[in-house]
Structures are given as structure tokens and as C-alpha cells.
Design an enzyme around this catalytic site. Structure first.
Site, PDB file in Angstrom:
ATOM      1  N   LYS A 131       0.859  -1.185   0.000  1.00 41.28           N
ATOM      2  CA  LYS A 131       0.000   0.000   0.000  1.00 41.28           C
ATOM      3  C   LYS A 131       0.898   1.239   0.000  1.00 41.28           C
ATOM      4  O   LYS A 131       1.952   1.268   0.660  1.00 41.28           O
ATOM      5  CB  LYS A 131      -0.890  -0.027   1.239  1.00 41.28           C
ATOM      6  CG  LYS A 131      -1.914   1.095   1.320  1.00 41.28           C
ATOM      7  CD  LYS A 131      -2.789   0.900   2.545  1.00 41.28           C
ATOM      8  CE  LYS A 131      -3.857   1.960   2.707  1.00 41.28           C
ATOM      9  NZ  LYS A 131      -4.704   1.716   3.896  1.00 41.28           N
ATOM     10  N   SER A 206      -9.270   1.444   2.920  1.00 43.87           N
ATOM     11  CA  SER A 206      -8.493   2.248   1.997  1.00 43.87           C
ATOM     12  C   SER A 206      -7.388   1.473   1.280  1.00 43.87           C
ATOM     13  O   SER A 206      -6.687   2.007   0.428  1.00 43.87           O
ATOM     14  CB  SER A 206      -7.864   3.422   2.752  1.00 43.87           C
ATOM     15  OG  SER A 206      -7.027   2.962   3.815  1.00 43.87           O
ATOM     16  N   SER A 230      -9.597  -0.974   6.970  1.00 46.62           N
ATOM     17  CA  SER A 230      -8.962  -0.726   5.685  1.00 46.62           C
ATOM     18  C   SER A 230      -8.217  -1.920   5.095  1.00 46.62           C
ATOM     19  O   SER A 230      -7.850  -1.894   3.925  1.00 46.62           O
ATOM     20  CB  SER A 230      -8.010   0.473   5.784  1.00 46.62           C
ATOM     21  OG  SER A 230      -8.740   1.673   5.905  1.00 46.62           O
TER      22      SER A 230
END
Length: 525
Positions: A131, A206, A230
Site C-alpha cells: 500500500k 483504503s 482498511s
């Protein structure tokens, strides 16, 4: 049987004595049949067999390692496979912000190292994705913000460094919701990541870029971050296994923060064995993250892989977190029925005073975000911004984040009774949930990762069940639970005791062996 096979494969790939003649997943459909050459002398006859090349599609990390051990796959070939997938699919799904142009050279060096000294371990030569709020010294770290599009930190985050030390290749950085402030994935760097299942629907966030890269096999596995859902929400919406670890098990140093009290970093994978391998590489103490001082890490999380892991297990079902009857409730309860059929006992329980005890996880991270960001940027003097005030003043952010930024910069201090009470509630929540599990002799608590089906892109997602783990700091693993009737995946959280990720891995691997719950997307480039 499966556990023994997994451990045998890992042992062989890492220098053990067992060496099967062929590797699992070897492709024969597109490769010529093996050829033989015979050399004859007066006393001996030697036959050399050329094995067909290994096809990485659908393979686990141990299977890839086994193929490299017997010589039917190289790290360069593996990188080329994933780069080919990225080239074929990422224009559609937008999972990556950056792809490392040096990945092939790194793979070649790791192949040379393997030939000279053997593999470092199960991740040697395996391409993974991070990420894009996890620092890398050789690629930008953007947190999904166009303001950081060219920001390259001087050093790796602890997690990135651990993966490289284990021999993993960081293939690229995944798209994410700008500043990690939603369970969608939409950045001001490259735009929205879209679902490979139903392209018009929310992919989750996310950490949605990591989820899509992994589920579409544009990387072998990946890391996400989870403040409040997330990792687990995008894992649920992409039919993956995703772990939010116990607070303090895995370091957050070198990660652009949202909330020091609630941020975690964890693996997102297509199989439980791959999750255990990533957790082995990344969990443990880091002097730069004091919360990890008490990390309790077993010799290997692979030891908990068990195809019979649901036998005699006791799972508490939190009915109040299932929401109204509908596709998610139906799918997740059906998953629990399959667990019961595989040997688990289901017990209906409720967390006492759950609403008041857990409160709203945003009550902490809304207040911490401003100061956490300032602390991070103060250690990166080359960054183009210093504060969230700089972000707000620039005007370079998604419109949906304007109100969030304004509220964050309006927090003048953390020295308030309300904030101290919210942080103190974490300890109380963990104690109450653990006592509940002890009272009923439970291995885990179960509830949908998110109560609602995936919303259309651009529509605010509702139904997040993130707070039970995020507020308590206890570990939770999202496991696939089928589809919701529209073609979108659904996930089920299993929440455990502090530092008892091993039990969650045992339960998840038993479920995986009994049900094979993952549904891969049907890709049409």
C-alpha cells in the site's frame, strides 16, 4: 495431509532434504513435452530430464518456491509473469500507483544468490505489493495524495525492510484512498481503483489497490494498513484473506499515519498459507515503534496451518453485527453453517454494553490525524509538505476530504478529558471482549466484515463493522464468505485474543480446507 504438504514444500524450497521430481502447478498445456538425452558408457547410462516450465497462475507462495527449488521457475520469470498481468489488466482496474522499474534486475540478483547460496526463506524471489503509505527508499510514497507524487523517503519502512531481508521483491506501490480516510479507494494521484468483480461497485478501502492487485494476480501477495477496516473491508470485497494484527504485533514505523492508537499493518493474500508466510516476515519488535516492545511472536505462523482446524473449535456469533436480513447476512451465516459442518460449535453471544463500550473508532483517529501527520513529516525534511494545514491550503485533495481535513486541523490539542477517555476505553474493551471469550470458552468471535453490500462507486459506503477490533486492539482476520447475489464478494471477520493470530490462522486454514471459499474474479482485459 495439506499441512504436511505445505511444510514439506517450504522445507524443500528453503534447503531441506526432500526434493520431489516435479513442482505443483507445473504447466504442460503450453509447454513442449519433456525431452531426454542419453549418455552411454561401458558401465552407466544417464538420462537428463528437462521439466516443463511452471505456470504461476493460481499458485501459492510455497508452490512457487518449490518450482524454483526444482528449477522450473526463476524469480525473473515470476516478475515477468506479474508485469505481464499488470500490463494486461491495470489500465482497467488502476490498482498500482508505481511499478518498480528495477524489479527484474532485483529478481536476477536473487536468482544468482539462490544458485550460489540457496534461498533466504519462503519469500525469496516472490513479488509483493505494498500500500502506498508504506515508505520505500526506491519508489515514491504518496498516501494517495498528488502532493506527494514525487516524494521518495530516504529509507524503507520497517515492514518494507523486513520483506526485502526475507528476499521478497517489492514489485510496486498500490493505490489507496487519499490519506486513508475512507473505506473506498480513490486517490488524487491516479484516481479510483475499480472492482474486477463488478466494475461499477466499491472495491473497498483504503487498501483497495493492494486488494485488487492480489485478487487479480498482479502480485503474489501484499500489505495493507487497517485503522478501521482498511484491510478487512477490501479483503471482503475481493474474496481475500486479510489480517488486522494485534496492536503491537507489527511495526508502523515508516508508515504515513492516520492514528497511532489504531493504525496497524497486515497481510492480504489469496490463501491462508501465504498470509502466514508474510506475517512470519513482518511481525516482531521494532525499537522505532515502542508499541511492539511486548510483541508475542511464535516460531512460525506456518505451524498453525491445519486443514482440521475447525474441529472442536468454538466460535461466538455476534448477532447484533449482522444487520438487517439481506445478501450479506445470508452469505455470512451460510459461511458459519459450513464452519459448523466442518466441526465448529457456534455459540450466540453479545458483547456487554457494546455500543457504549466501543463507541466510534473515529473519535480517536479524527483527533490524532493532525498530530500524527506532523510527527511523520518532521522526520522527513525533504517532504513537500509539513502539516495537514499545508494540504488544506494547497487545494490539492479530493473534494470528499475537504471536511475531513478541516475538522482535523481544527483539533488544537489532545490534552482533553474526552480524548483520554476514548484512548482508555481501548483497554476496557479488550478486557471485556476477552472475558466474554473466556466465559464461553471461545476460540474467536464472528461477524460480517461489513454489513452492507458494496456501494456504487462514488456513493458513501455504509455498514462498517471495523470498531470491534480497532477500538479493542484485538486481532481480526477477514475470510471469504461467498458472493452477495450481484457478483460482489462478501467477507466474515474472525476476532481473537491478543497475540493469538495463530488460532485465527488455524481456524481460517481449516475453513479454507473444508470449503475452498475464495471466488476469483472472471477477468476480461
Amino acid at each position: 495431509m495439506r499441512r504436511a504438504l505445505v511444510l514439506a514444500i517450504v522445507l524443500t524450497a528453503c534447503g531441506g532434504s526432500t526434493s520431489p521430481a516435479t513442482a505443483p502447478g507445473t504447466s504442460t498445456a503450453t509447454t513442449a513435452a519433456p525431452t531426454t538425452t542419453t549418455s552411454t558408457t561401458s558401465t552407466t547410462t544417464t538420462t537428463a530430464i528437462s521439466l516443463p516450465r511452471f505456470d504461476p497462475e493460481g499458485a501459492t507462495i510455497p508452490e512457487m518456491q518449490q518450482a524454483m527449488a526444482v528449477g522450473t521457475l526463476t524469480a525473473v520469470e515470476l516478475v515477468d509473469f506479474y508485469l505481464g498481468r499488470i500490463d494486461e489488466y491495470d489500465d482497467t482496474f488502476n490498482a498500482f500507483i508505481t511499478v518498480d522499474p528495477g524489479a527484474r534486475a532485483e529478481a536476477r540478483a536473487l536468482d544468482d544468490e539462490r544458485a550460489a547460496a540457496g534461498p533466504r526463506g519462503p519469500l525469496h524471489g516472490i513479488p509483493v505489493v505494498l500500500k502506498d503509505n508504506i515508505d520505500t527508499f526506491d519508489m515514491p510514497t504518496t498516501a494517495g495524495s498528488s502532493l506527494l507524487a514525487d516524494f521518495v523517503p530516504a529509507t524503507d519502512a520497517f515492514q518494507a525492510a523486513r520483506l526485502r531481508e526475507a528476499g521478497a521483491i517489492i514489485l510496486g506501490k498500490a493505490n489507496m484512498q487519499e490519506w486513508a480516510r475512507s473505506v473506498h479507494t480513490n486517490s488524487s494521484v491516479t484516481g479510483r481503483t475499480v472492482s474486477p468483480y463488478v466494475i461499477e461497485r466499491n472495491v473497498g478501502g483504503s487498501s483497495g489497490g493492494t486488494a485488487v492487485a492480489v485478487t487479480t494476480q498482479m502480485a503474489a501477495a501484499g500489505l495493507g494498513t487497517d485503522t478501521c477496516g482498511s484491510i478487512r473491508v477490501p479483503s471482503a470485497y475481493n474474496s481475500l484473506f486479510g489480517l488486522r494484527p494485534t496492536a503491537g504485533l507489527s511495526s508502523r514505523s515508516g508508515v504515513i499515519p492516520l492514528s497511532p492508537s489504531e493504525d496497524t499493518v497486515g497481510p492480504m493474500t489469496r490463501t491462508v498459507v501465504d498470509l502466514a508466510i508474510l506475517l512470519d516476515a513482518t511481525a516482531g519488535t521494532d525499537p522505532d515503534d515502542p508499541t511492539t516492545a511486548g510483541a508475542e511472536v511464535p516460531d512460525s505462523y506456518l505451524d498453525f496451518i491445519d486443514p482440521s482446524g475447525l474441529e472442536n473449535a468454538r466460535i461466538g456469533v455476534i448477532d447484533s453485527l449482522f444487520g438487517a436480513p439481506g445478501p450479506v447476512s445470508t452469505a455470512t451465516r451460510a459461511a458459519l453453517d459450513r464452519m459448523e459442518a466442518a466441526g465448529a460449535t457456534l455459540v450466540n453471544v453479545e458483547i456487554p454494553n457494546r455500543s457504549s463500550l466501543l463507541g466510534n473508532a473515529t473519535s480517536v483517529f479524527l483527533r490524532e490525524w493532525r498530530f500524527a501527520a506532523e510527527d511523520y513529516f518532521s522526520t522527513h525534511p525533504g517532504a513537500p509538505i509539513d502539516t495537514l494545514e499545508d494540504v488544506l491550503a494547497s487545494g490539492e485533495f479530493l473534494p470528499e476530504n475537504r471536511d475531513r481535513l478541516q475538522r482535523a486541523v481544527g483539533v488544537a490539542t489532545l490534552d482533553t478529558t474526552e480524548y483520554r477517555d476514548a484512548v482508555a476505553a481501548r483497554t476496557e474493551a479488550a478486557a471485556v471482549i476477552t472475558a466474554l471469550m473466556d466465559e464461553h470458552d471461545l476460540d474467536a468471535l464472528a461477524y460480517p466484515s461489513i454489513r452492507n453490500t458494496s456501494a456504487p462507486n462514488g456513493v458513501e459506503q455504509q455498514g462498517n463493522n471495523c470498531g470491534t477490533a480497532s477500538v479493542s486492539g484485538l486481532p481480526a482476520i477477514a475470510v471469504p464468505a461467498g458472493l452477495d447475489g450481484t457478483g460482489m464478494p462478501v467477507g466474515l471477520d474472525l476476532l481473537g485474543r491478543a497475540f493469538d493470530e495463530g488460532t485465527l490462522i488455524r481456524l481460517a486454514s481449516g475453513y479454507e480446507a473444508a470449503v475452498d471459499p475464495r471466488v476469483a474474479p472472471e477477468l476480461d482485459p
